[in-house]
Design a protein around this motif. Structure first.
Motif: not given
Lengths: 333, 518
Positions: A61-62, A70, A74, A77, B67, B69, B141-143, B145
Motif C-alpha cells: 500500500a506504500s 514512513d 504505515r 497503522l 494511496t 492503487a 499520512t504515511p506517504s 513526507a
C-alpha cells in the motif's frame, strides 16, 4: 447413518418422528461444529501463509519514496507490527459480531464484500442450477440407450467439456457471442445498485462456469446410472416388463442420487475456483477478483474475509449434499 | 447500449484523420493539454461519457490523500476534487485551484493564490484555511513526507483568505510540481468517516459511488473553463483486455490507459480512435554502481548502454507504441536536453570498453524483472538476447511483485524498474539519482551530478539554472546507473464521437473536464 435407519423401523410413528428430528438436529449440529472448526483452522493457515509471502500489506500500500520510518508508521497503522497470533485472535474475536476487519486501503472488509459476495453467489448458483439440470438430462438420456449413438455422443462431449479449462470456454464464448456477432455484452458494467447493469451480462460468465462442470457431472450421472443398472431390483423391474424410461426414472435414478449429490457438491468448490478466472475475464464484480487483488496486496483481513464467506457457503452446500445422501440412503435401508 | 454498432461505424469515417492528428501531438488548438478535436468542430454541450479505468475491487480507496492503487479511484477523485496544480503541456506545472504561485529569492518560501470564485460543491467558498488543513492532512499520512518533500506540517500556513504559504526545509525551485498529484483540497475539519461524501471543488460532483464504479455530474459552479459533458460514468476494469473488449462492443466510450496490446487489437477498427500520449512510462534497466557491483566501473555501464538495440526494443516490447530514449529520465520535460546526441548500438566499442574495464565475460549475470506492468519482463528478455550478441551472458529472473519490491528493488545489481511520471528531469534527479535520494535505485554517488542538481534547485537565476540542468542531463547520460532504452506511450481507446481527449502522459490521463461528445 445406522441410528436413523433404525428409527425408521420403530413401531410408534409419533415418537419415531420426534426421535428422528432430534437425531437429525444433533447430526447437523455435529457436522456444523466440525466444519466451523475446519474453517477456523483454514483461516489460521491463511494468516500464516500470507505472513510467509515476501513483502507485506504496508509495502503493497506504500508509495515509492516512502522512507523506512514512513513504512514503519504505515505498518503500525495497519497493526502489522503486532505478533501474528494477536492479529489472528483479534480478527477471530471480532468475527461473531460480523466484523471482518479493515483492508490495507482503509475500507471495511464487509463493505468491500457487500456487493461482490451476492454477485458471486448469483453467478455460481445460476451455473450450479444449469449444471444440475443439464447433467441430469444428458446423463439420463445417455443411460436410456446404453452404448447407443446418443450415449457415445454425450460421453465424448462431456469428456471434452470437462477437459477444457474455464478460460478457453470464456474466450471462445466472448469471440463468438460478443465480438463477432455482437449478441451479448462483452464485459460486465455495474450499475449504481452494485449489480450487473443488465441480466444479459450474466449469460456468458454462467455458461463459462457451467460447461466444464456439466461435462464432469454428466459423466457422474451416467456412471451412477450404469452402476444401478446391474442392481437386482432394477433387473427385477426390467423382468417385470416395466417400460425402460420408468425403470430409469423410478428405479435407477433414486439409487444414483447419493453419488450424483456428492459429485455436484464437489462442483460447488470448483465453481468458486472457476469464478476467479471467469470474473476476471468478463469483468464480473464478484469476490473472485477481490481475492486475486487481495493476495497480490498481502491484505490478510480481506483474504480472510473472502475465505471465510466462501468457506461458509461451500460448507452449507456440502452439508445439504450430506443430508440428501443421508436421507436417500436412509430410505433405502 | 447508448450507441449502436452501426452508428459507431457511420461516425467512424471522418475519424481516423483526427485520430492521426491527435497521435502526432498537434497542440496548436490552444487547449494544450488535450487532443482528438477536429479544428472545425465547436464543442457541443451535453451527453454522458462512459469511461473504463483499471482497478481492483480489493484496492478501492475513497480517501483523496490515501494511496490510490486503482486508476479508477484516482480518476474519480481527480474529477471531484482539485489539486493546487496540474500537469501542463507548455510548462509541466499548470494552475488549477492555485491560480498562481511565486517563490521567495531563496526558493524556500512558496506562496499560492487560490483561484477566484472557487467554491465547494455545497456552495461554500474555498478559503486558505481549507487548503492549509488539506495540505497538513496530506502531510500527516504515511506517504506525506514523500508527497510534500521538505515540508513540515507547521510550515504550511494561511497569509489571508486567499493565500497559502508553504516553507520548505531547503531551496526547491520545483516545489509546485510536487503539488500536482495529490494536493486535493477538502473542507477544513472533514472527518475520516465523512470522507466518502465530502464535497470537492472539482469540475464534477459525485452522484454515486459503489464498488469502484461511479457516476459524476457536471458542476456548473466550477471556476475553471466550461465543462461540456453532462455526466461521466466510470466503470472499473480489472484487466485491460476486458476494458478493450467493452470498448469494442460499444459498452464504454473511452478505455483509459488500455495499453499497446489493446491498441493493436483496435487498430483495424475504423470506428475506434487510438490515442497516444507520448512519454508515459519509463522502463529503465538499473545497474547498481556501488563498489561491490559488477557494474561499478562506469565503462561497463557505458558498454551495457551501447549493447541495447533501442529501435528493436520499442518495436517488439512496445509494439511500436513508444519512442527511443537516450538514458536520461524525464523525457517529457519541456526542458529535456534534445541536443545531446542519441546513443546508438555499437558492439565494437562496447566490447572494447568491457575489455578495458576487465569485465568478467565468463560469468552469467542475472537480470531481475517482474510482470508488474505489460512489457517489462519482455524488455528484460529481449535485452538478454541482445547482450548475448556482445558476448555478455544475461539470465532473466522473473520475480513475483511482492518479492521484487521486498528483496531486489534498490539492492539488486541488475534489474528492471519502471516510472509513471516522466515530465520532469529534476523530479528523477531528486528522487532517484542525487546521492541522498530515498530511492537511489542504482546507489549512484556522483559529486558532479550532485553539484549540478543543487545548482538547478537552488539557483534563482533562470540562465544559470538552465545551464545547470543541461549539465545535469549530460552527466546522467554519460555515467548514471540507468539504461533507458525507450519510453512507452500511454494509450487510450475511444469511440469516434469523443472529442478533446487527454494528451499528456502519466496522471495527465485523468484530464477529462474538456472532453465533449459529437
Amino acid at each position: 447413518m445406522t441410528p436413523t435407519a433404525a428409527t425408521r423401523r420403530a413401531p410408534a410413528p409419533a415418537a419415531g418422528t420426534a426421535h428422528r428430528i432430534t437425531a437429525t438436529a444433533l447430526r447437523i449440529a455435529g457436522v456444523v461444529a466440525r466444519r466451523a472448526l475446519l474453517l477456523v483452522v483454514l483461516l489460521a493457515v491463511v494468516f500464516a501463509a500470507v505472513e510467509l509471502l515476501p513483502g507485506d500489506a504496508a509495502d503493497a500500500a506504500s508509495e515509492r519514496g516512502e522512507s523506512a520510518a514512513d513504512l514503519a508508521a504505515r505498518r503500525h497503522l495497519l497493526g502489522l507490527d503486532r505478533p501474528l497470533w494477536e492479529r489472528f485472535a483479534d480478527w477471530m474475536t471480532a468475527l461473531p459480531a460480523g466484523d471482518l476487519g479493515t483492508s490495507a486501503q482503509g475500507q471495511k472488509v464487509t463493505d468491500l464484500l457487500a456487493d461482490p459476495l451476492p454477485n458471486t453467489l448469483v453467478l455460481a448458483a445460476s451455473a450450479f442450477v444449469i449444471t444440475v439440470v443439464s447433467s441430469l438430462l444428458l446423463g439420463c438420456w445417455a443411460a436410456s440407450k446404453p452404448g447407443g449413438r446418443g450415449d457415445r455422443i454425450v460421453s465424448h462431449l462431456s469428456t471434452a467439456a470437462f477437459a477444457v479449462p474455464e478460460f478457453v470456454v470464456s474466450v471462445s464464448l466472448l469471440l463468438v457471442l460478443s465480438l463477432w456477432t455482437g449478441w451479448l455484452p462483452a464485459a460486465t458494467v455495474t450499475g449504481g445498485d452494485g449489480r450487473p447493469a443488465t441480466w444479459t451480462m450474466l449469460i456468458m460468465p454462467v455458461l463459462a462456469l457451467a460447461v466444464p462442470q456439466t461435462g464432469w457431472n454428466t459423466r457422474v450421472v451416467r456412471g451412477a446410472l450404469a452402476d444401478q443398472a446391474s442392481a437386482p431390483h432394477v433387473e427385477a423391474a426390467h423382468l417385470d416388463g416395466l417400460p425402460p424410461h420408468v425403470v430409469l426414472l423410478r428405479h435407477q435414478l433414486p439409487g444414483a442420487v447419493p453419488a450424483v449429490a456428492t459429485g455436484l457438491a464437489t462442483s460447488t468448490g470448483l465453481l468458486f475456483g472457476g469464478a476467479v478466472v471467469v470474473e476476471t475475464l468478463f469483468n464480473y464484480p464478484g469476490v473472485g477478483s477481490v481475492l486475486a487483488g487481495a493476495v497480490a496486496a498481502r491484505d490478510t483481513p480481506l483474504i480472510a474475509g473472502v475465505v471465510m464467506s466462501a468457506g461458509a457457503v461451500i460448507s452449507a452446500v456440502l452439508l445439504a449434499a450430506d443430508l440428501v445422501r443421508h436421507a436417500t440412503l436412509g430410505a433405502r435401508a | 447500449m447508448g450507441v449502436t454498432r452501426r452508428q459507431l461505424l457511420r461516425a467512424g469515417t471522418g475519424v481516423s484523420a483526427a485520430g492521426l492528428l491527435a497521435a502526432c501531438g498537434g497542440g496548436s488548438d490552444g487547449s494544450g493539454a488535450t487532443a482528438g478535436s477536429g479544428g472545425a468542430d465547436r464543442p457541443r454541450t451535453g451527453g454522458t461519457l462512459r469511461v473504463g479505468a483499471l482497478g481492483h475491487g480489493s484496492a478501492i480507496t475513497r480517501d483523496p490523500h490515501g494511496t490510490q492503487a486503482n486508476e479508477s479511484d484516482y480518476l474519480i477523485l481527480a474529477l471531484v476534487f482539485d489539486t493546487l496544480t496540474v500537469p501542463g503541456a507548455a510548462k509541466n506545472t499548470a494552475p488549477r485551484l492555485a491560480a498562481s504561485w511565486e517563490s521567495s529569492q531563496d526558493l524556500r518560501t512558496w506562496t499560492f493564490r487560490i483561484a477566484e470564485g472557487a467554491v465547494f460543491h455545497d456552495g461554500t467558498p474555498v478559503t486558505a484555511e481549507d487548503v492549509v488543513w488539506s495540505l497538513q492532512r496530506l502531510r500527516r499520512t504515511p506517504s506525506g513526507a514523500a508527497r510534500l518533500p521538505g515540508i513540515q506540517v507547521g510550515n504550511i500556513s494561511a497569509r489571508d483568505d486567499g493565500t497559502v504559504v508553504v516553507v520548505s526545509d531547503y531551496a526547491n525551485a520545483d516545489f509546485p510540481l510536487m503539488t500536482r498529484f495529490s494536493s486535493f483540497v477538502l473542507k477544513k475539519g472533514t472527518s475520516d468517516a465523512d470522507i466518502a461524501r465530502a464535497p470537492g471543488t472539482g469540475p464534477f460532483t459525485l452522484d454515486w459511488f459503489r464498488g469502484g464504479n461511479a457516476r459524476l455530474v457536471r458542476n456548473d459552479r466550477w471556476y475553471g473553463p466550461a465543462v461540456h459533458l453532462d455526466a461521466i460514468e466510470v466503470t472499473m476494469f480489472e484487466t485491460p483486455q476486458a476494458m478493450a473488449n467493452a470498448l469494442l462492443a460499444g459498452q464504454i466510450d473511452l478505455a483509459s490507459n488500455a495499453g499497446a496490446v489493446a491498441a493493436r487489437t483496435a487498430r483495424s477498427r475504423a470506428d475506434v480512435q487510438v490515442l497516444r500520449r507520448p512519454d508515459d512510462m519509463a522502463m529503465p534497466i538499473v545497474m547498481r554502481t556501488a563498489a561491490d557491483s559488477p557494474f561499478a566501473d562506469r565503462r561497463v555501464r557505458e558498454a551495457i548502454r551501447l549493447v541495447v538495440d533501442r529501435e528493436a526494443m520499442v518495436k517488439q516490447v512496445l509494439s511500436g507504441y513508444g519512442t527511443v530514449a537516450n538514458d536520461i529520465l524525464g523525457t517529457g520535460d519541456p526542458r529535456y536536453a534534445k541536443d545531446i546526441p542519441q546513443r546508438g548500438r555499437d558492439l565494437v566499442r562496447a566490447r572494447k570498453l568491457l575489455r578495458d574495464a576487465g569485465f568478467d565475460l565468463s560469468r552469467t549475470y542475472e537480470l531481475v524483472t517482474t510482470e508488474d506492468i505489460s512489457g517489462l519482463a519482455e524488455s528484460a528478455t529481449l535485452f538478454a538476447d541482445q547482450a548475448r550478441e556482445a558476448g555478455i551472458k544475461v539470465e532473466v529472473v522473473k520475480q513475483e511483485s511482492g518479492a521484487f519490491w521486498d528483496r531486489t528493488w534498490k539492492s539488486g545489481d541488475f534489474y528492471t524498474s519502471y516510472w509513471g511520471t516522466n515530465d520532469s528531469v529534476v523530479f528523477f534527479a531528486s528522487k532517484t539519482m542525487v546521492s541522498e535520494a530515498g530511492q537511489n535505485e542504482a546507489a549512484w554517488h556522483d559529486t558532479g551530478f550532485d553539484a549540478a542538481y543543487r545548482e538547478v534547485i537552488g539557483s534563482d537565476d533562470p540562465k544559470r539554472r538552465a545551464a545547470a540542468l543541461t549539465a545535469l542531463q549530460r552527466i546522467e547520460h554519460d555515467r548514471s546507473g540507468y539504461l533507458l532504452w525507450g519510453m512507452a506511450d500511454g494509450i487510450d481507446l475511444a469511440a469516434s464521437k469523443v472529442r478533446n481527449l487527454p494528451k499528456l502522459p502519466g496522471y495527465g490521463r485523468v484530464q477529462l473536464e474538456g472532453v465533449w461528445l459529437r
